[in-house]
Scaffold this motif. Structure first.
Motif, PDB file in Angstrom:
ATOM      1  N   ALA A   1      -7.581   4.404  -8.760  1.00  7.18           N
ATOM      2  CA  ALA A   1      -7.743   5.818  -8.432  1.00  7.18           C
ATOM      3  C   ALA A   1      -7.554   6.017  -6.937  1.00  7.18           C
ATOM      4  O   ALA A   1      -7.999   5.200  -6.122  1.00  7.18           O
ATOM      5  CB  ALA A   1      -9.118   6.319  -8.864  1.00  7.18           C
ATOM      6  N   LEU A   2      -6.875   7.109  -6.582  1.00  5.39           N
ATOM      7  CA  LEU A   2      -6.733   7.511  -5.191  1.00  5.39           C
ATOM      8  C   LEU A   2      -7.432   8.857  -5.045  1.00  5.39           C
ATOM      9  O   LEU A   2      -6.916   9.887  -5.497  1.00  5.39           O
ATOM     10  CB  LEU A   2      -5.254   7.616  -4.803  1.00  5.39           C
TER      11      LEU A   2
ATOM     12  N   LEU B   1      -3.284   4.875 -11.893  1.00  4.99           N
ATOM     13  CA  LEU B   1      -3.030   3.918 -12.977  1.00  4.99           C
ATOM     14  C   LEU B   1      -4.259   3.896 -13.879  1.00  4.99           C
ATOM     15  O   LEU B   1      -5.389   3.826 -13.392  1.00  4.99           O
ATOM     16  CB  LEU B   1      -2.756   2.515 -12.425  1.00  4.99           C
ATOM     17  N   ASP B   2      -4.043   3.935 -15.187  1.00  2.68           N
ATOM     18  CA  ASP B   2      -5.147   4.030 -16.128  1.00  2.68           C
ATOM     19  C   ASP B   2      -4.979   3.001 -17.244  1.00  2.68           C
ATOM     20  O   ASP B   2      -4.335   3.263 -18.255  1.00  2.68           O
ATOM     21  CB  ASP B   2      -5.206   5.444 -16.714  1.00  2.68           C
ATOM     22  N   GLY B   3      -5.498   1.791 -17.031  1.00  4.44           N
ATOM     23  CA  GLY B   3      -5.423   0.745 -18.042  1.00  4.44           C
ATOM     24  C   GLY B   3      -4.007   0.286 -18.324  1.00  4.44           C
ATOM     25  O   GLY B   3      -3.636   0.061 -19.484  1.00  4.44           O
ATOM     26  N   VAL B   4      -3.200   0.113 -17.280  1.00  8.33           N
ATOM     27  CA  VAL B   4      -1.792  -0.232 -17.432  1.00  8.33           C
ATOM     28  C   VAL B   4      -1.617  -1.738 -17.612  1.00  8.33           C
ATOM     29  O   VAL B   4      -2.178  -2.530 -16.856  1.00  8.33           O
ATOM     30  CB  VAL B   4      -0.986   0.243 -16.199  1.00  8.33           C
TER      31      VAL B   4
ATOM     32  N   ARG C   1      -1.832  -4.020  -2.629  1.00  4.52           N
ATOM     33  CA  ARG C   1      -2.874  -3.097  -3.081  1.00  4.52           C
ATOM     34  C   ARG C   1      -3.500  -3.680  -4.347  1.00  4.52           C
ATOM     35  O   ARG C   1      -2.802  -3.923  -5.331  1.00  4.52           O
ATOM     36  CB  ARG C   1      -2.280  -1.716  -3.362  1.00  4.52           C
ATOM     37  N   GLU C   2      -4.800  -3.921  -4.320  1.00  2.80           N
ATOM     38  CA  GLU C   2      -5.487  -4.464  -5.479  1.00  2.80           C
ATOM     39  C   GLU C   2      -5.968  -3.324  -6.379  1.00  2.80           C
ATOM     40  O   GLU C   2      -6.444  -2.296  -5.889  1.00  2.80           O
ATOM     41  CB  GLU C   2      -6.682  -5.316  -5.044  1.00  2.80           C
ATOM     42  N   PRO C   3      -5.863  -3.479  -7.688  1.00  2.00           N
ATOM     43  CA  PRO C   3      -6.374  -2.436  -8.587  1.00  2.00           C
ATOM     44  C   PRO C   3      -7.902  -2.394  -8.570  1.00  2.00           C
ATOM     45  O   PRO C   3      -8.562  -3.388  -8.233  1.00  2.00           O
ATOM     46  CB  PRO C   3      -5.842  -2.874  -9.956  1.00  2.00           C
ATOM     47  N   ASP C   4      -8.467  -1.245  -8.947  1.00  2.00           N
ATOM     48  CA  ASP C   4      -9.931  -1.131  -9.036  1.00  2.00           C
ATOM     49  C   ASP C   4     -10.458  -1.989 -10.182  1.00  2.00           C
ATOM     50  O   ASP C   4     -11.540  -2.586 -10.084  1.00  2.00           O
ATOM     51  CB  ASP C   4     -10.332   0.336  -9.241  1.00  2.00           C
ATOM     52  N   ASP C   5      -9.711  -2.019 -11.281  1.00  4.82           N
ATOM     53  CA  ASP C   5     -10.073  -2.828 -12.445  1.00  4.82           C
ATOM     54  C   ASP C   5      -8.811  -3.494 -12.959  1.00  4.82           C
ATOM     55  O   ASP C   5      -7.697  -3.047 -12.698  1.00  4.82           O
ATOM     56  CB  ASP C   5     -10.685  -1.957 -13.559  1.00  4.82           C
ATOM     57  N   GLY C   6      -8.992  -4.566 -13.744  1.00  2.00           N
ATOM     58  CA  GLY C   6      -7.850  -5.258 -14.311  1.00  2.00           C
ATOM     59  C   GLY C   6      -7.464  -6.483 -13.499  1.00  2.00           C
ATOM     60  O   GLY C   6      -8.129  -6.841 -12.515  1.00  2.00           O
TER      61      GLY C   6
ATOM     62  N   GLU D   1       8.697   4.569 -16.774  1.00  6.52           N
ATOM     63  CA  GLU D   1       8.372   5.936 -16.363  1.00  6.52           C
ATOM     64  C   GLU D   1       6.873   6.021 -16.085  1.00  6.52           C
ATOM     65  O   GLU D   1       6.059   5.773 -16.978  1.00  6.52           O
ATOM     66  CB  GLU D   1       8.752   6.940 -17.450  1.00  6.52           C
ATOM     67  N   VAL D   2       6.526   6.338 -14.845  1.00  5.11           N
ATOM     68  CA  VAL D   2       5.120   6.472 -14.453  1.00  5.11           C
ATOM     69  C   VAL D   2       4.723   7.933 -14.644  1.00  5.11           C
ATOM     70  O   VAL D   2       5.292   8.827 -14.018  1.00  5.11           O
ATOM     71  CB  VAL D   2       4.908   6.040 -12.984  1.00  5.11           C
ATOM     72  N   ASP D   3       3.746   8.165 -15.506  1.00  3.56           N
ATOM     73  CA  ASP D   3       3.392   9.535 -15.857  1.00  3.56           C
ATOM     74  C   ASP D   3       1.913   9.604 -16.228  1.00  3.56           C
ATOM     75  O   ASP D   3       1.473   8.940 -17.173  1.00  3.56           O
ATOM     76  CB  ASP D   3       4.252  10.009 -17.041  1.00  3.56           C
ATOM     77  N   SER D   4       1.146  10.381 -15.460  1.00  2.94           N
ATOM     78  CA  SER D   4      -0.270  10.648 -15.758  1.00  2.94           C
ATOM     79  C   SER D   4      -1.087   9.377 -15.925  1.00  2.94           C
ATOM     80  O   SER D   4      -1.895   9.248 -16.850  1.00  2.94           O
ATOM     81  CB  SER D   4      -0.378  11.512 -17.033  1.00  2.94           C
ATOM     82  N   GLY D   5      -0.853   8.411 -15.039  1.00  2.60           N
ATOM     83  CA  GLY D   5      -1.634   7.183 -15.054  1.00  2.60           C
ATOM     84  C   GLY D   5      -1.123   6.125 -16.001  1.00  2.60           C
ATOM     85  O   GLY D   5      -1.635   4.999 -16.015  1.00  2.60           O
TER      86      GLY D   5
END
Length: 612
Positions: A13-14, A20-23, A54-59, A201-205
């Protein structure tokens, strides 16, 4: 194929935006992946996660041990005090890089050759270079280093049509091996089709994955929408209209995408052509009359340099023209001459009585006066309703079609990004109902979704259109005719389109009469004259320079053939490892090849010294 990078259930999250949401995804050896999506949607953040900056918040993100990663960001990290030579070649010895055809290809393709005229020479300091020149240097350095995984963020920015074609060919060849990978963010759809074997395609996380380049992505996305039941009006779907154009156009436009032909035909069975040229021509003639803008026996100069000499160009009502040429050949100056902003050195300009010209420049400073106002106010200030083809559009409807949804229309102009300011420029121009539209690099900073919407609008626009662009896809999509400025004082017709332009440029370079860009040429909006030549040792004559370039071109072809021969000998030696006499004979042949190569490399270096 071996996995180079794998991402498992990554979230990031920014601020309040979930980028990114559970990618979960991965880059395997041999992959060439194009990344598309809206501006601000998270494409660059995804690239940073893959690069490890850049490290993800989760995953979790895992990379192959010893993986060499190269990254081209939109803000380069070049040392300002370093030279171009040091930035691109580092401490590599001259005989080492000069003997490598791949490195020579990069120097010619991006910097114009050994003397690097595009960036002012190999000994030029990086600090004073323009943003576009620094980007070329940074890209050249990455390609010379040849990392295992190459991550590129908008690499075609600041490249002309010829440069984009070269880069596509180079990447497709260099990253075809099973131990290398390429991930590239791009809004250039022709480039995407020429390079990518997969599209994200990157779209809505989320990241939606498709096989193939742009043409395959368009079909797969349209099919996905259809199966999900989200198509309310078949004829109103932009993706289906785009697919109809792709399928009806020349086969060269699609690069043999891997999709089911039956599915494509079913989706577009009742889709009308994207543009009704006959109907639009009738509307244009009614609005414009017979006379539009004529430049007769004209001479166009910048300082002491002649761009075009004794040429005549008569724009017709409803004509759609694309202008291509090397940077600095005079494309922007020619547009300003058509608009009446630049006087002709000779000849005359005549304009029809009913002509209303709108000119989209490369500058966005004109919006500074609206910095404290809302987007919708800046649009409604021009007009509240506009006629497009057979439809009336309100200011809000037109703004929405160019990417300004309801909430974004209430945003202050001063808070807009570069791409959004560009969109606002276009919206204001179109709201003024011009009948002659001059567009100078309209695709700058626009994402693919906005480009598709713009092309859809132009499909229904009845007027005369002249477009200067390095976006090959846009030129083929919205223009019916292409013209070229090759720097020889003439405006050339291109019956074969961009392909013919590239062939003409290759012929010029082979004859030693062309360079990638015109050094010291005009900068858009400045009209500056080229710098005066420096003094010093006696320079080679033009004839000597042409002959030296011919020698270099000939030797490079011979070296490429020798490299292929050497590979075949090595393969034969491996097969005949137990045949002693055969191996000895092949070894003698190999020594002959090495001796011949050394002689050719010496000849190439001697010619290179003449060219600087």
């Amino acid at each position: 194929m071996a996995s180079l990078v794998s991402v498992e259930r990554a979230s990031l999250a920014l601020g309040t935006a979930q980028v990114l949401d559970g990618v979960s995804l991965g880059v395997n050896g041999g992959d060439r992946i194009g990344v598309v999506g809206r501006n601000g949607g998270g494409k660059t953040t995804l690239l940073r996660v893959l690069a490890g900056t850049r490290e993800p918040d989760d995953g979790r993100v895992a990379r192959t041990g010893g993986l060499r990663v190269g990254v081209l960001t939109q803000d380069d990290s070049l040392e300002a005090t370093a030279t171009v030579h040091a930035s691109v070649l580092g401490g590599m010895a001259e005989h080492e890089w000069a003997a490598d055809p791949r490195i020579r290809d990069v120097l010619v393709g991006l910097l114009g050759g050994l003397d690097a005229p595009v960036v002012g020479g190999m000994d030029a300091t990086v600090g004073p270079l323009s943003g576009g020149e620094r980007r070329r240097v940074a890209l050249a350095a990455l390609l010379v280093a040849a990392p295992d995984l190459l991550l590129l963020d908008e690499p075609t920015n600041h490249l002309d049509v010829e440069g984009v074609a070269w880069l596509a060919q180079h990447l497709a060849g260099s990253f075809a091996r099973p131990d290398t990978g390429l991930v590239v963010i791009t809004h250039d759809r022709w480039f995407l089709d020429a390079v990518a074997t997969r599209t994200w395609e990157v779209d809505s996380g989320l990241v939606h994955q498709y096989e193939g380049g742009y043409a395959a992505y368009v079909l797969a996305k349209a099919e996905r929408d259809r199966l999900a039941g989200v198509i309310a009006e078949r004829r109103g779907n932009l993706l289906r209209k785009e697919l109809a154009w792709l399928r009806r156009g020349p086969p060269a436009r699609t690069s043999k995408p891997k999709f089911r032909i039956d599915a494509a035909n079913a989706l577009i069975a009742d889709e009308p052509p994207p543009r009704d040229d006959v109907e639009l021509m009738r509307f244009a003639t009614n609005r414009l009359g017979k006379d539009v803008v004529d430049l007769v026996d004209a001479r166009l100069t910048v300082g002491d340099r002649v761009l075009l000499d004794r040429f005549t160009w008569r724009l017709a009502p409803g004509e759609r023209v694309g202008l291509v040429g090397v940077n600095g050949a005079g494309k922007s100056t020619l547009l300003r001459a058509l608009a009446g902003q630049v006087p002709l050195a000779a000849g005359k300009r005549t304009v029809g009585v009913t002509v209303k010209v709108a000119f989209l420049t490369q500058e966005v400073r004109e919006l500074d006066a609206w910095a404290s106002r809302r987007v919708i106010e800046a649009v409604e200030d021009v007009r509240s309703v506009v006629r497009f083809g057979k439809k009336d559009l309100t200011a809000s409807q037109l703004a929405q079609r160019l990417g300004f949804t309801g909430p974004r229309q209430q945003t202050r102009v001063g808070d807009l990004s570069g791409g959004e300011r560009r969109r606002l420029q276009l919206t204001r121009l179109l709201m003024d109902e011009p009948n002659v539209l001059l567009l100078d690099e309209p695709t700058n900073d626009l994402d693919i979704e906005t480009l598709t919407s713009l092309e859809d609008l132009l499909d229904g626009w009845a007027g005369t259109l002249v477009v200067v662009s390095h976006d090959r896809y846009l030129l083929e999509r919205v223009c019916d005719r292409q013209l070229a400025l090759l720097g020889d004082g003439r405006l050339r017709e291109l019956p074969g389109g961009v392909e013919e332009y590239l062939r003409l440029r290759r012929d010029l370079v082979d004859r030693g009469e062309g360079v990638r860009d015109v050094p010291g040429a005009e900068t858009p909006g400045t009209g500056a004259s080229p710098p005066a030549p420096t003094t010093g040792a006696a320079a080679p004559s033009p004839a000597e320079l042409r002959e030296a370039r011919k020698v270099m071109a000939r030797v490079e072809k011979q070296l490429a053939r020798l490299a292929q021969r050497e590979d075949r000998i090595h393969a034969a030696m491996a097969e005949a490892a137990t045949d002693h006499e055969r191996v000895l004979g092949l070894n003698r042949e190999l020594r002959e090849v090495v001796d011949e190569r050394e002689g050719l490399e010496l000849e190439w270096l001697e010619a290179a010294e003449i060219t600087g």
